[in-house]
Design a protein around this motif. Structure first.
Motif, PDB file in Angstrom:
ATOM      1  N   ILE A  36       0.826  -1.198   0.000  1.00 15.54           N
ATOM      2  CA  ILE A  36       0.000   0.000   0.000  1.00 15.54           C
ATOM      3  C   ILE A  36       0.862   1.250   0.000  1.00 15.54           C
ATOM      4  CG2 ILE A  36      -1.661   1.337   1.364  1.00 15.54           C
ATOM      5  CD1 ILE A  36      -2.911  -1.242   2.259  1.00 15.54           C
ATOM      6  N   ASN A  37       0.511   2.185  -0.854  1.00 13.94           N
ATOM      7  CA  ASN A  37       1.169   3.487  -0.889  1.00 13.94           C
ATOM      8  C   ASN A  37       0.736   4.271   0.343  1.00 13.94           C
ATOM      9  OD1 ASN A  37       2.125   6.056  -1.344  1.00 13.94           O
ATOM     10  ND2 ASN A  37       1.291   6.234  -3.413  1.00 13.94           N
ATOM     11  N   ARG A  38       1.630   4.414   1.291  1.00 13.64           N
ATOM     12  CA  ARG A  38       1.280   5.046   2.560  1.00 13.64           C
ATOM     13  C   ARG A  38       1.129   6.561   2.459  1.00 13.64           C
ATOM     14  NH1 ARG A  38       2.149   2.162   7.374  1.00 13.64           N
ATOM     15  NH2 ARG A  38       2.618  -0.045   7.016  1.00 13.64           N
ATOM     16  N   THR A  39       1.619   7.152   1.376  1.00  7.37           N
ATOM     17  CA  THR A  39       1.559   8.613   1.261  1.00  7.37           C
ATOM     18  C   THR A  39       0.253   9.108   0.653  1.00  7.37           C
ATOM     19  OG1 THR A  39       2.642   8.574  -0.906  1.00  7.37           O
ATOM     20  CG2 THR A  39       4.059   8.756   1.040  1.00  7.37           C
ATOM     21  N   SER A  40      -0.478   8.225  -0.050  1.00  5.27           N
ATOM     22  CA  SER A  40      -1.734   8.651  -0.663  1.00  5.27           C
ATOM     23  C   SER A  40      -2.863   8.613   0.382  1.00  5.27           C
ATOM     24  CB  SER A  40      -2.091   7.744  -1.842  1.00  5.27           C
ATOM     25  OG  SER A  40      -2.287   6.415  -1.404  1.00  5.27           O
ATOM     26  N   PRO A  41      -3.795   9.576   0.312  1.00  2.00           N
ATOM     27  CA  PRO A  41      -4.883   9.624   1.295  1.00  2.00           C
ATOM     28  C   PRO A  41      -5.840   8.448   1.163  1.00  2.00           C
ATOM     29  CG  PRO A  41      -5.231  11.245  -0.436  1.00  2.00           C
ATOM     30  CD  PRO A  41      -3.868  10.678  -0.660  1.00  2.00           C
ATOM     31  N   LYS A  42      -6.389   8.021   2.285  1.00  3.91           N
ATOM     32  CA  LYS A  42      -7.294   6.863   2.318  1.00  3.91           C
ATOM     33  C   LYS A  42      -8.613   7.242   3.003  1.00  3.91           C
ATOM     34  CE  LYS A  42      -3.590   4.301   1.261  1.00  3.91           C
ATOM     35  NZ  LYS A  42      -2.539   5.272   1.592  1.00  3.91           N
ATOM     36  N   VAL A  43      -9.645   6.481   2.692  1.00  4.42           N
ATOM     37  CA  VAL A  43     -10.916   6.593   3.400  1.00  4.42           C
ATOM     38  C   VAL A  43     -11.245   5.222   3.978  1.00  4.42           C
ATOM     39  CG1 VAL A  43     -12.228   6.219   1.252  1.00  4.42           C
ATOM     40  CG2 VAL A  43     -13.370   7.196   3.258  1.00  4.42           C
ATOM     41  N   LEU A  44     -11.658   5.219   5.237  1.00  6.83           N
ATOM     42  CA  LEU A  44     -12.009   3.984   5.933  1.00  6.83           C
ATOM     43  C   LEU A  44     -13.501   4.005   6.243  1.00  6.83           C
ATOM     44  CD1 LEU A  44     -11.204   1.338   7.455  1.00  6.83           C
ATOM     45  CD2 LEU A  44     -10.771   2.781   9.466  1.00  6.83           C
ATOM     46  N   GLY A  45     -14.230   3.020   5.720  1.00  6.41           N
ATOM     47  CA  GLY A  45     -15.656   2.893   6.003  1.00  6.41           C
ATOM     48  C   GLY A  45     -15.872   1.862   7.095  1.00  6.41           C
ATOM     49  N   LEU A  46     -16.766   2.166   8.029  1.00  5.37           N
ATOM     50  CA  LEU A  46     -17.043   1.257   9.145  1.00  5.37           C
ATOM     51  C   LEU A  46     -18.542   1.016   9.285  1.00  5.37           C
ATOM     52  CD1 LEU A  46     -14.694   2.777  11.899  1.00  5.37           C
ATOM     53  CD2 LEU A  46     -14.210   0.815  10.420  1.00  5.37           C
ATOM     54  N   SER A 106     -21.574  -2.643  14.711  1.00  9.44           N
ATOM     55  CA  SER A 106     -22.558  -3.258  15.595  1.00  9.44           C
ATOM     56  C   SER A 106     -21.770  -3.833  16.763  1.00  9.44           C
ATOM     57  CB  SER A 106     -23.354  -4.359  14.882  1.00  9.44           C
ATOM     58  OG  SER A 106     -22.562  -5.519  14.702  1.00  9.44           O
ATOM     59  N   THR A 107     -22.456  -4.188  17.830  1.00  9.82           N
ATOM     60  CA  THR A 107     -21.744  -4.697  19.003  1.00  9.82           C
ATOM     61  C   THR A 107     -21.177  -6.091  18.760  1.00  9.82           C
ATOM     62  OG1 THR A 107     -23.840  -5.512  19.902  1.00  9.82           O
ATOM     63  CG2 THR A 107     -23.097  -3.338  20.628  1.00  9.82           C
ATOM     64  N   ARG A 108     -21.641  -6.751  17.718  1.00 10.90           N
ATOM     65  CA  ARG A 108     -21.158  -8.102  17.421  1.00 10.90           C
ATOM     66  C   ARG A 108     -20.027  -8.107  16.393  1.00 10.90           C
ATOM     67  NH1 ARG A 108     -25.546 -12.700  16.629  1.00 10.90           N
ATOM     68  NH2 ARG A 108     -25.743 -12.116  18.815  1.00 10.90           N
ATOM     69  N   THR A 109     -20.173  -7.304  15.346  1.00 12.31           N
ATOM     70  CA  THR A 109     -19.191  -7.286  14.268  1.00 12.31           C
ATOM     71  C   THR A 109     -19.034  -5.875  13.714  1.00 12.31           C
ATOM     72  OG1 THR A 109     -19.778  -9.557  13.629  1.00 12.31           O
ATOM     73  CG2 THR A 109     -18.584  -8.242  12.013  1.00 12.31           C
ATOM     74  N   ILE A 110     -17.806  -5.506  13.393  1.00 14.48           N
ATOM     75  CA  ILE A 110     -17.531  -4.220  12.759  1.00 14.48           C
ATOM     76  C   ILE A 110     -16.934  -4.492  11.383  1.00 14.48           C
ATOM     77  CG2 ILE A 110     -16.255  -2.033  12.894  1.00 14.48           C
ATOM     78  CD1 ILE A 110     -16.146  -2.486  15.955  1.00 14.48           C
ATOM     79  N   GLY A 111     -17.654  -4.078  10.338  1.00 10.31           N
ATOM     80  CA  GLY A 111     -17.143  -4.222   8.983  1.00 10.31           C
ATOM     81  C   GLY A 111     -16.189  -3.074   8.682  1.00 10.31           C
ATOM     82  N   CYS A 112     -15.110  -3.362   7.946  1.00  8.26           N
ATOM     83  CA  CYS A 112     -14.097  -2.351   7.624  1.00  8.26           C
ATOM     84  C   CYS A 112     -13.775  -2.400   6.135  1.00  8.26           C
ATOM     85  CB  CYS A 112     -12.804  -2.615   8.402  1.00  8.26           C
ATOM     86  SG  CYS A 112     -13.001  -2.813  10.181  1.00  8.26           S
ATOM     87  N   ALA A 113     -13.821  -1.234   5.496  1.00 13.76           N
ATOM     88  CA  ALA A 113     -13.471  -1.126   4.077  1.00 13.76           C
ATOM     89  C   ALA A 113     -12.509   0.036   3.900  1.00 13.76           C
ATOM     90  CB  ALA A 113     -14.716  -0.916   3.225  1.00 13.76           C
ATOM     91  N   LEU A 114     -11.313  -0.252   3.403  1.00 19.89           N
ATOM     92  CA  LEU A 114     -10.285   0.771   3.211  1.00 19.89           C
ATOM     93  C   LEU A 114     -10.075   1.013   1.723  1.00 19.89           C
ATOM     94  CD1 LEU A 114      -8.099   2.530   4.701  1.00 19.89           C
ATOM     95  CD2 LEU A 114      -6.502   0.661   4.206  1.00 19.89           C
ATOM     96  N   PHE A 115     -10.194   2.280   1.314  1.00 18.47           N
ATOM     97  CA  PHE A 115     -10.018   2.662  -0.084  1.00 18.47           C
ATOM     98  C   PHE A 115      -8.908   3.699  -0.229  1.00 18.47           C
ATOM     99  CE2 PHE A 115     -14.415   1.284   0.001  1.00 18.47           C
ATOM    100  CZ  PHE A 115     -14.661   0.728  -1.257  1.00 18.47           C
ATOM    101  N   ASP A 116      -8.230   3.669  -1.366  1.00 17.23           N
ATOM    102  CA  ASP A 116      -7.325   4.747  -1.735  1.00 17.23           C
ATOM    103  C   ASP A 116      -8.185   5.841  -2.381  1.00 17.23           C
ATOM    104  OD1 ASP A 116      -5.593   6.308  -3.687  1.00 17.23           O
ATOM    105  OD2 ASP A 116      -4.048   5.102  -2.705  1.00 17.23           O
ATOM    106  N   HIS A 163     -10.040  10.203   6.051  1.00 18.15           N
ATOM    107  CA  HIS A 163     -11.488  10.186   6.257  1.00 18.15           C
ATOM    108  C   HIS A 163     -11.892   8.854   6.885  1.00 18.15           C
ATOM    109  CE1 HIS A 163     -11.124  13.285   3.174  1.00 18.15           C
ATOM    110  NE2 HIS A 163     -12.348  13.687   3.459  1.00 18.15           N
ATOM    111  N   VAL A 164     -12.724   8.924   7.900  1.00 15.28           N
ATOM    112  CA  VAL A 164     -13.339   7.721   8.470  1.00 15.28           C
ATOM    113  C   VAL A 164     -14.843   7.960   8.455  1.00 15.28           C
ATOM    114  CG1 VAL A 164     -13.599   6.226  10.479  1.00 15.28           C
ATOM    115  CG2 VAL A 164     -11.354   7.206   9.931  1.00 15.28           C
ATOM    116  N   VAL A 165     -15.557   7.044   7.820  1.00 19.00           N
ATOM    117  CA  VAL A 165     -17.007   7.189   7.665  1.00 19.00           C
ATOM    118  C   VAL A 165     -17.701   6.020   8.352  1.00 19.00           C
ATOM    119  CG1 VAL A 165     -18.887   7.560   6.049  1.00 19.00           C
ATOM    120  CG2 VAL A 165     -16.558   8.217   5.411  1.00 19.00           C
ATOM    121  N   ILE A 166     -18.656   6.344   9.214  1.00 23.75           N
ATOM    122  CA  ILE A 166     -19.389   5.321   9.954  1.00 23.75           C
ATOM    123  C   ILE A 166     -20.854   5.370   9.546  1.00 23.75           C
ATOM    124  CG2 ILE A 166     -20.086   4.499  12.243  1.00 23.75           C
ATOM    125  CD1 ILE A 166     -17.576   5.817  13.374  1.00 23.75           C
TER     126      ILE A 166
END
Length: 201
Positions: free
Chosen positions: A5-15, A18-28, A76-79
């Motif tokens: 992963i290119n660490r210098t490019s900005p990312k967005v994390l979608g979450l 729920s109390t049972r499971t947290i879905g995570c999606a990371l995009f460049d 960006h982190v979006v919930i």
């Protein structure tokens, strides 16, 4: 994360929280490429009786996942906003408390103030065909979204699976899709929908 992963490019994390499971999606953000689609199912060990303590421990477990994103350029982190239409007031209260804990973990670990997007906007902007009346008239497949006996989460999973054919999904012994997959695809729609809604993409 398996890919470089290119660490210098900005990312967005979608979450999807729920109390049972947290879905995570990371995009460049620049390339719009999906970098990771996963989930965390925090289970306190040993089990605790106090429910507030249980939520705090689950938050601490999720923190370990967030620490993997440190230095990755997450800007960006979006919930996805919790659905509050349950008749059980305790369930609603618990979900709101846990969302607050997750927000604090995000801020403490990544230094990002999370944004929220409703389930409706998440799906509407991520997959316009999901809610477009015109498209429904033209394509009967999407009509199933509006039938009460059809789970909308299944439709979202199908749309994400079609968009990301490289994803290998997990199945139960009975050959049914594991429930965590729906949390993952909701987090995907959350990030994608938010970025389109804000006209960043």
């Amino acid at each position: 994360m398996t890919k470089s992963i290119n660490r210098t490019s900005p990312k967005v994390l979608g979450l999807d929280v729920s109390t049972r499971t947290i879905g995570c999606a990371l995009f460049d953000i620049q390339t719009k490429e999906l970098l990771e689609l996963t989930h965390v199912s925090p289970v306190p060990k040993p089990k605790v009786e106090n429910k507030i303590e249980e939520l705090i421990i689950k938050g601490n477990i999720f923190r370990k996942k967030l620490e993997e994103y440190v230095g990755m350029g997450v800007t960006h982190v979006v919930i996805e906003e919790p659905l509050l239409n349950s008749n059980n007031v305790y369930t609603v209260g618990t979900l709101i408390r846990f969302n607050t804990l997750v927000c604090k973990e995000v801020y403490d670990v990544l230094g990002v103030v999370p944004e929220f997007v409703s389930t409706y906007n998440s799906r509407k902007f991520a997959f316009p065909t999901f809610s477009s009346k015109k498209t429904i008239k033209e394509n009967l497949y999407y009509l199933v979204v509006y039938l009460k006996d059809i789970d909308k989460k299944v439709v979202i999973w199908e749309l994400v699976a079609k968009r990301e054919p490289q994803i290998i999904w997990s199945y139960t012994k009975n050959n049914t899709l594991k429930k965590e997959s729906y949390d993952m695809t909701d987090s995907y729609a959350c990030a994608l929908g938010y970025m389109k809604m804000k006209e960043i993409w």
